[in-house]
Scaffold this active site. Structure first.
Site, PDB file in Angstrom:
ATOM      1  N   GLU A 101       0.811  -1.207   0.000  1.00  0.00           N
ATOM      2  CA  GLU A 101       0.000   0.000   0.000  1.00  0.00           C
ATOM      3  C   GLU A 101       0.854   1.272   0.000  1.00  0.00           C
ATOM      4  O   GLU A 101       1.956   1.314   0.550  1.00  0.00           O
ATOM      5  CB  GLU A 101      -0.932  -0.007   1.221  1.00  0.00           C
ATOM      6  CG  GLU A 101      -1.924  -1.167   1.149  1.00  0.00           C
ATOM      7  CD  GLU A 101      -2.979  -1.146   2.235  1.00  0.00           C
ATOM      8  OE1 GLU A 101      -4.173  -1.210   1.883  1.00  0.00           O
ATOM      9  OE2 GLU A 101      -2.628  -1.070   3.427  1.00  0.00           O
ATOM     10  N   CYS A 121       6.437  -7.454   6.749  1.00  0.00           N
ATOM     11  CA  CYS A 121       7.525  -6.941   7.590  1.00  0.00           C
ATOM     12  C   CYS A 121       8.015  -8.059   8.504  1.00  0.00           C
ATOM     13  O   CYS A 121       7.263  -8.968   8.830  1.00  0.00           O
ATOM     14  CB  CYS A 121       6.996  -5.769   8.432  1.00  0.00           C
ATOM     15  SG  CYS A 121       8.303  -4.803   9.236  1.00  0.00           S
ATOM     16  N   CYS A 128       1.549  -2.528  15.650  1.00  0.00           N
ATOM     17  CA  CYS A 128       1.505  -2.216  14.203  1.00  0.00           C
ATOM     18  C   CYS A 128       0.822  -3.332  13.432  1.00  0.00           C
ATOM     19  O   CYS A 128       1.162  -4.503  13.572  1.00  0.00           O
ATOM     20  CB  CYS A 128       2.924  -2.002  13.681  1.00  0.00           C
ATOM     21  SG  CYS A 128       2.982  -1.648  11.918  1.00  0.00           S
ATOM     22  N   CYS A 350      -1.143   5.716  10.153  1.00  0.00           N
ATOM     23  CA  CYS A 350       0.098   5.064  10.596  1.00  0.00           C
ATOM     24  C   CYS A 350      -0.195   3.701  11.190  1.00  0.00           C
ATOM     25  O   CYS A 350      -1.046   3.565  12.065  1.00  0.00           O
ATOM     26  CB  CYS A 350       0.782   5.859  11.706  1.00  0.00           C
ATOM     27  SG  CYS A 350       1.305   7.480  11.243  1.00  0.00           S
TER      28      CYS A 350
HETATM   29  N1  SAH Z   1       9.604   0.017   9.907  1.00  0.00           N
HETATM   30  C1  SAH Z   1       9.766   1.439   9.866  1.00  0.00           C
HETATM   31  C2  SAH Z   1       8.839   2.089   8.863  1.00  0.00           C
HETATM   32  C3  SAH Z   1       7.358   2.053   9.246  1.00  0.00           C
HETATM   33  S1  SAH Z   1       6.937   3.635   9.795  1.00  0.00           S
HETATM   34  C4  SAH Z   1       9.586   2.001  11.250  1.00  0.00           C
HETATM   35  O1  SAH Z   1       9.192   1.256  12.137  1.00  0.00           O
HETATM   36  O2  SAH Z   1       9.913   3.164  11.475  1.00  0.00           O
HETATM   37  C5  SAH Z   1       5.381   3.464  10.475  1.00  0.00           C
HETATM   38  C6  SAH Z   1       5.258   4.332  11.707  1.00  0.00           C
HETATM   39  O3  SAH Z   1       3.951   4.202  12.274  1.00  0.00           O
HETATM   40  C7  SAH Z   1       6.228   3.900  12.764  1.00  0.00           C
HETATM   41  O4  SAH Z   1       6.675   4.977  13.518  1.00  0.00           O
HETATM   42  C8  SAH Z   1       5.351   3.005  13.601  1.00  0.00           C
HETATM   43  O5  SAH Z   1       5.910   2.808  14.847  1.00  0.00           O
HETATM   44  C9  SAH Z   1       4.047   3.781  13.607  1.00  0.00           C
HETATM   45  N2  SAH Z   1       2.897   2.934  13.916  1.00  0.00           N
HETATM   46  C10 SAH Z   1       2.786   1.617  13.713  1.00  0.00           C
HETATM   47  N3  SAH Z   1       1.595   1.180  14.096  1.00  0.00           N
HETATM   48  C11 SAH Z   1       0.908   2.243  14.544  1.00  0.00           C
HETATM   49  C12 SAH Z   1      -0.426   2.430  15.048  1.00  0.00           C
HETATM   50  N4  SAH Z   1      -1.272   1.407  15.119  1.00  0.00           N
HETATM   51  N5  SAH Z   1      -0.779   3.669  15.399  1.00  0.00           N
HETATM   52  C13 SAH Z   1       0.060   4.698  15.270  1.00  0.00           C
HETATM   53  N6  SAH Z   1       1.312   4.598  14.784  1.00  0.00           N
HETATM   54  C14 SAH Z   1       1.736   3.374  14.438  1.00  0.00           C
END
Ligand code: SAH
Length: 378
Positions: A101, A121, A128, A350
């Site tokens: 996506e 991932c 996440c 996110c």
């Molecule tokens: N793997 C990398 C790139 C993904 S970024 C990383 O972890 O940085 C995606 C961002 O969204 C990250 O900061 C992650 O921690 C955040 N994230 C993941 N799940 C989320 C959720 N359910 N609510 C809010 N932020 C979330």
């Protein structure tokens, strides 16, 4: 029996050097190579061409040769959804069973394109959604660049606008861990930032990592893009639970890598992402610990209200709690706007991204590739 046509190789995602080699391979004379690379690059990344037919500065016979040898078509768009707040999400199919996506988030004075670096991932961060999907595979440089091309197509942003662009920023914050796919991400970001093509400045490209410590230095030294760290906790015991890669690279090592990040200055800060999880990491004491942890690092803090997904084990902090937290951060001198969740209604916020792609055995994949039609050049 009819033999299947050999698959044409794609020119999208090749560095200039690799593009030159491909053109030479197709029989273009050495003395023309430099000029041809410049022309093709211009058509692909400045004009957004997806067929050689439109490349009117090339002779008809040359266009025919290139059409025979190479593919420059876009991957298939499975679905495009538009949120009530204007956020758009595309599910893109890179091959049979390989889908990821891409999200576009328009704001008042800018627009951010959030792209994926992997399908699925390996990291399993507890909060996440993508983490519940196994890694299918790394995306190629071409597949990473194609996400930008598809968004530009949809927003009508060709040729590359000098001003008034909708897509002003790119963040590698979609599916996957970009630092587990370093080379392809680097090639793709070099293409995205090339001034004769897509022309998105490296200052406006942010790579987010969950903390692959040994690769962080190379982001600054070799890629030259902005860095974001998915922090979410200030203590190892909690971070081990939320972001399990912390067991391998604990906070002390992560912070050390941030302090040593090449090119770090007040004008080039590291962004720390902190997702607000009710009762987990959102107390005033946590806010103070965060301020202490970041002391001496030129930093920005992004507080992200937790975005729920089906079966998620956490809840979003209460709004008042987030405000108290943000106030402590603000008083310590950080402008820390709380990110308003965008695109939640289409699961584009996110941490909500996930595709149905599953890891397949190679034999199974080959079988599907034989039976499913290969996308045709438009
Ligand atoms: N793997 C990398 C790139 C993904 S970024 C990383 O972890 O940085 C995606 C961002 O969204 C990250 O900061 C992650 O921690 C955040 N994230 C993941 N799940 C989320 C959720 N359910 N609510 C809010 N932020 C979330």
């Amino acid at each position: 029996m009819q033999m299947p046509e050999p698959q044409k190789s794609s020119l999208i995602g090749l560095s200039r050097t690799a593009l030159r080699d491909a053109l030479l391979d197709a029989g273009i004379p050495e003395r023309q190579a430099k000029m041809r690379v410049g022309q093709v690059w211009h058509w692909l990344y400045w004009q957004g061409a997806s067929t050689f037919d439109t490349m009117t500065t090339l002779s008809r016979p040359l266009r025919d040769t290139l059409t025979e040898r190479f593919d420059i078509s876009r991957p298939d768009i499975v679905t495009q959804q538009i949120s009530e707040d204007g956020t758009r999400k595309w599910l893109i199919r890179f091959g049979p069973g390989v889908e990821a996506e891409t999200v576009f988030i328009p704001e008042e004075n800018r627009g951010t394109l959030c792209i994926s670096s992997q399908v699925g991932c390996t990291l399993n961060c507890r909060f996440c959604h993508t983490g519940t999907q196994k890694l299918v595979r790394n995306l190629t440089a071409g597949e990473i660049v194609s996400q930008i091309l598809i968004a530009r197509d949809a927003l009508g942003e060709w040729p590359t606008p000098a001003q008034g662009r909708q897509i002003t920023n790119i963040v590698l914050m979609g599916m996957g861990e970009p630092l587990y796919n370093f080379d392809n991400v680097k090639t793709a970001m070099d293409i995205a930032s090339d001034g004769e093509g897509l022309s998105v400045s490296k200052r406006r490209i942010t790579l987010s990592t969950a903390g692959v410590v040994p690769m962080i230095e190379r982001v600054g030294a070799e890629m030259g893009v902005m860095l974001a760290i998915s922090l979410h906790a200030t203590r190892d015991d909690l971070r081990d639970e939320l972001v399990p890669i912390n067991k391998k690279y604990p906070l002390a090592e992560l912070m050390e890598a941030c302090r040593n990040y090449p090119g770090l200055s007040n004008a080039r800060r590291i962004t720390f992402e902190y997702t607000m999880l009710k009762g987990k990491n959102d107390s005033p004491a946590d806010a103070k610990a965060l301020v202490r942890l970041l002391k001496g690092i030129p930093a920005k803090i992004n507080l992200i209200p937790f975005n729920p997904w089906p079966g998620s084990p956490y809840e979003c902090s209460d709004w008042e709690q987030i405000e108290v937290f943000a106030e402590i951060i603000n008083r310590a001198g950080y402008a820390s706007p709380v990110r308003t969740p965008r695109g939640r209604d289409i699961m584009a916020a996110c941490g909500q991204l996930k595709s149905d792609s599953v890891k397949q055995r190679a034999a199974e994949r080959r079988r599907r590739e034989r039976t499913e039609p290969v996308a045709e050049t438009a």
